[in-house]
Design a protein around this motif. Structure first.
Motif, PDB file in Angstrom:
ATOM      1  N   ASN A   1      13.714 -10.367 -13.878  1.00 10.06           N
ATOM      2  CA  ASN A   1      12.562  -9.849 -14.620  1.00 10.06           C
ATOM      3  C   ASN A   1      11.966  -8.679 -13.859  1.00 10.06           C
ATOM      4  O   ASN A   1      11.430  -8.851 -12.755  1.00 10.06           O
ATOM      5  N   LEU A   2      12.047  -7.482 -14.418  1.00 10.05           N
ATOM      6  CA  LEU A   2      11.514  -6.279 -13.768  1.00 10.05           C
ATOM      7  C   LEU A   2      10.072  -5.988 -14.152  1.00 10.05           C
ATOM      8  O   LEU A   2       9.520  -4.967 -13.760  1.00 10.05           O
ATOM      9  N   GLY A   3       9.468  -6.867 -14.920  1.00 10.11           N
ATOM     10  CA  GLY A   3       8.078  -6.680 -15.314  1.00 10.11           C
ATOM     11  C   GLY A   3       7.944  -6.001 -16.668  1.00 10.11           C
ATOM     12  O   GLY A   3       8.929  -5.712 -17.356  1.00 10.11           O
ATOM     13  N   GLU A   4       6.702  -5.746 -17.026  1.00 12.35           N
ATOM     14  CA  GLU A   4       6.396  -5.114 -18.315  1.00 12.35           C
ATOM     15  C   GLU A   4       5.760  -3.754 -18.074  1.00 12.35           C
ATOM     16  O   GLU A   4       4.854  -3.602 -17.245  1.00 12.35           O
ATOM     17  N   SER A   5       6.242  -2.764 -18.789  1.00 15.73           N
ATOM     18  CA  SER A   5       5.748  -1.404 -18.633  1.00 15.73           C
ATOM     19  C   SER A   5       4.305  -1.287 -19.121  1.00 15.73           C
ATOM     20  O   SER A   5       3.953  -1.798 -20.190  1.00 15.73           O
ATOM     21  N   PHE A   6       3.467  -0.627 -18.309  1.00 14.18           N
ATOM     22  CA  PHE A   6       2.094  -0.383 -18.730  1.00 14.18           C
ATOM     23  C   PHE A   6       2.047   0.564 -19.925  1.00 14.18           C
ATOM     24  O   PHE A   6       1.199   0.439 -20.812  1.00 14.18           O
ATOM     25  N   THR A   7       2.961   1.535 -19.926  1.00 16.13           N
ATOM     26  CA  THR A   7       2.932   2.586 -20.941  1.00 16.13           C
ATOM     27  C   THR A   7       3.506   2.120 -22.271  1.00 16.13           C
ATOM     28  O   THR A   7       2.917   2.335 -23.337  1.00 16.13           O
ATOM     29  N   TYR A   8       4.681   1.489 -22.232  1.00 20.92           N
ATOM     30  CA  TYR A   8       5.373   1.111 -23.459  1.00 20.92           C
ATOM     31  C   TYR A   8       5.019  -0.294 -23.945  1.00 20.92           C
ATOM     32  O   TYR A   8       5.358  -0.655 -25.067  1.00 20.92           O
ATOM     33  N   ARG A   9       4.374  -1.081 -23.068  1.00 15.49           N
ATOM     34  CA  ARG A   9       4.030  -2.456 -23.409  1.00 15.49           C
ATOM     35  C   ARG A   9       5.266  -3.255 -23.833  1.00 15.49           C
ATOM     36  O   ARG A   9       5.248  -4.001 -24.805  1.00 15.49           O
ATOM     37  N   LYS A  10       6.363  -3.080 -23.107  1.00 21.12           N
ATOM     38  CA  LYS A  10       7.592  -3.815 -23.368  1.00 21.12           C
ATOM     39  C   LYS A  10       8.307  -4.019 -22.034  1.00 21.12           C
ATOM     40  O   LYS A  10       8.005  -3.335 -21.050  1.00 21.12           O
ATOM     41  N   PRO A  11       9.265  -4.961 -21.970  1.00 24.35           N
ATOM     42  CA  PRO A  11       9.960  -5.215 -20.697  1.00 24.35           C
ATOM     43  C   PRO A  11      10.623  -3.957 -20.141  1.00 24.35           C
ATOM     44  O   PRO A  11      11.227  -3.171 -20.884  1.00 24.35           O
ATOM     45  N   VAL A  12      10.516  -3.792 -18.817  1.00 23.65           N
ATOM     46  CA  VAL A  12      11.094  -2.621 -18.160  1.00 23.65           C
ATOM     47  C   VAL A  12      12.605  -2.567 -18.364  1.00 23.65           C
ATOM     48  O   VAL A  12      13.175  -1.492 -18.570  1.00 23.65           O
ATOM     49  N   ALA A  13      13.253  -3.727 -18.306  1.00 24.01           N
ATOM     50  CA  ALA A  13      14.712  -3.774 -18.469  1.00 24.01           C
ATOM     51  C   ALA A  13      15.141  -3.206 -19.815  1.00 24.01           C
ATOM     52  O   ALA A  13      16.182  -2.550 -19.918  1.00 24.01           O
ATOM     53  N   ASP A  14      14.338  -3.443 -20.851  1.00 21.92           N
ATOM     54  CA  ASP A  14      14.674  -2.936 -22.191  1.00 21.92           C
ATOM     55  C   ASP A  14      14.540  -1.415 -22.265  1.00 21.92           C
ATOM     56  O   ASP A  14      15.069  -0.792 -23.190  1.00 21.92           O
ATOM     57  N   ILE A  15      13.839  -0.818 -21.307  1.00 23.48           N
ATOM     58  CA  ILE A  15      13.637   0.638 -21.304  1.00 23.48           C
ATOM     59  C   ILE A  15      14.691   1.340 -20.460  1.00 23.48           C
ATOM     60  O   ILE A  15      15.289   2.328 -20.884  1.00 23.48           O
TER      61      ILE A  15
END
Length: 325
Positions: free
Chosen positions: A78-92
């Motif tokens: 789990n790389l956390g959740e992006s503050f900007t995109y409000r979605k999991p970092v891995a998905d970005i």
């Protein structure tokens, strides 16, 4: 067993370096000035609402607790959740990784293919006017800032001649059925040409000079002298005897270059609006998006560390004289 020992030792070294990088990244972004919640905290928010928002991202906890939570999440993938995109970092970041790797390997393959051939030729023709003109030219391309070289190619081949697109990976409105159809399309290759050429021009100096230097050393060896005494042609001596033995350091340097090239991609991806890890990393740092910046940095660091380990093992495998100590 003797082969597994050095591999296990290097894996442990890689994990130690990776843990060090993870720790530095965690501390670096949290010690940077600026509030990561500035983009979300409305001026009309009450202090209680701001505290609730900070708590939703775990930023209200002490630094050591944030670190333990971060390490625990990493171990679970789990790389956390992006503050900007409000979605999991891995998905970005993971969908962007293929774009970065394709750009990296394409540019390096072009750079090393040219560098090996040109370096062997310059060693063969040592002392003539071609070598005297080529060496300063190679050093000049190596000294050019990548962003400046990219902007020059962009101005000439895109804005002036109109031969290639100015940026991105596809023309607006184009759609493809899957990654394979996209990456093999003429449209994608046209978008890839200029950023890959920029990195290739910058990178070709290392394999060229390394190949030339190795060739000059190898051509003094006894087996090359023996090949000449046998009456073999100069081309056969250079290609089949000298060049083959001079390639070992080039092959291992390629693995290391993959890691270092990823760092240059940050600049080139930004210049050409290439949707890769480098450009997303710049955006994340500018927005103080800790999880996204950490995830992008970490993914790049993993590739760099892995390629350095592969280069180390590859050199020991190809040259038995190199010990595993």
């Amino acid at each position: 067993m003797s082969t597994l020992k050095p591999i296990g030792s290097r894996v442990l070294q890689m994990l130690l370096v990776l843990w060090t990088v993870v720790t530095i990244l965690f501390l670096m972004f949290r010690l940077m000035p600026g509030n990561p919640m500035a983009a979300y905290i409305d001026p009309n928010f009450t202090l209680e609402q701001q505290e609730i928002l900070m708590a939703s991202f775990g930023l209200d906890k002490p630094l050591w607790q944030q670190y333990l939570i971060y390490i625990g999440n990493l171990l679970q993938g789990n790389l956390g959740e992006s503050f900007t995109y409000r979605k999991p970092v891995a998905d970005i970041i993971f969908p962007l990784l293929p774009n970065t790797l394709i750009l990296t390997f394409t540019s390096l393959i072009v750079a090393y293919a040219f560098g090996i051939l040109a370096g062997a030729y310059l060693a063969w023709k040592r002392g003539n006017w071609v070598e005297q003109a080529a060496i300063p030219a190679v050093l000049t391309t190596r000294a050019m800032p990548e962003f400046w070289l990219g902007m020059v190619l962009l101005a000439v081949f895109s804005f002036w001649l109109g031969w290639f697109p100015a940026g991105g990976t596809r023309t607006a409105g184009e759609s493809y059925d899957g990654y394979f159809a996209l990456y093999t399309s003429r449209d994608f290759l046209a978008h890839l040409a200029l950023p890959a050429l920029t990195l290739a021009i910058y990178s070709q100096g290392l394999p060229l000079l390394l190949m030339r230097s190795n060739m000059l050393d190898v051509m003094k060896e006894d087996f090359v002298t023996m090949a000449r005494i046998k009456g073999l042609s100069s081309w056969t001596v250079v290609v089949r005897h000298a060049a083959r033995n001079a390639l070992l350091p080039i092959m291992t340097s390629f693995a290391i270059a993959v890691g270092y090239q990823l760092q240059g991609n940050v600049v080139v991806e930004t210049v050409f609006s290439w949707p890769g890890l480098g450009r997303e990393l710049v955006r994340a740092v500018s927005a103080s998006d800790y999880p996204l910046a950490q995830g992008a940095f970490l993914l790049i660091a993993v590739v760099v560390i892995l390629m350095n380990m592969i280069a180390d093992l590859l050199y020991a495998l190809l040259d038995p004289r190199v010990g595993h100590a």
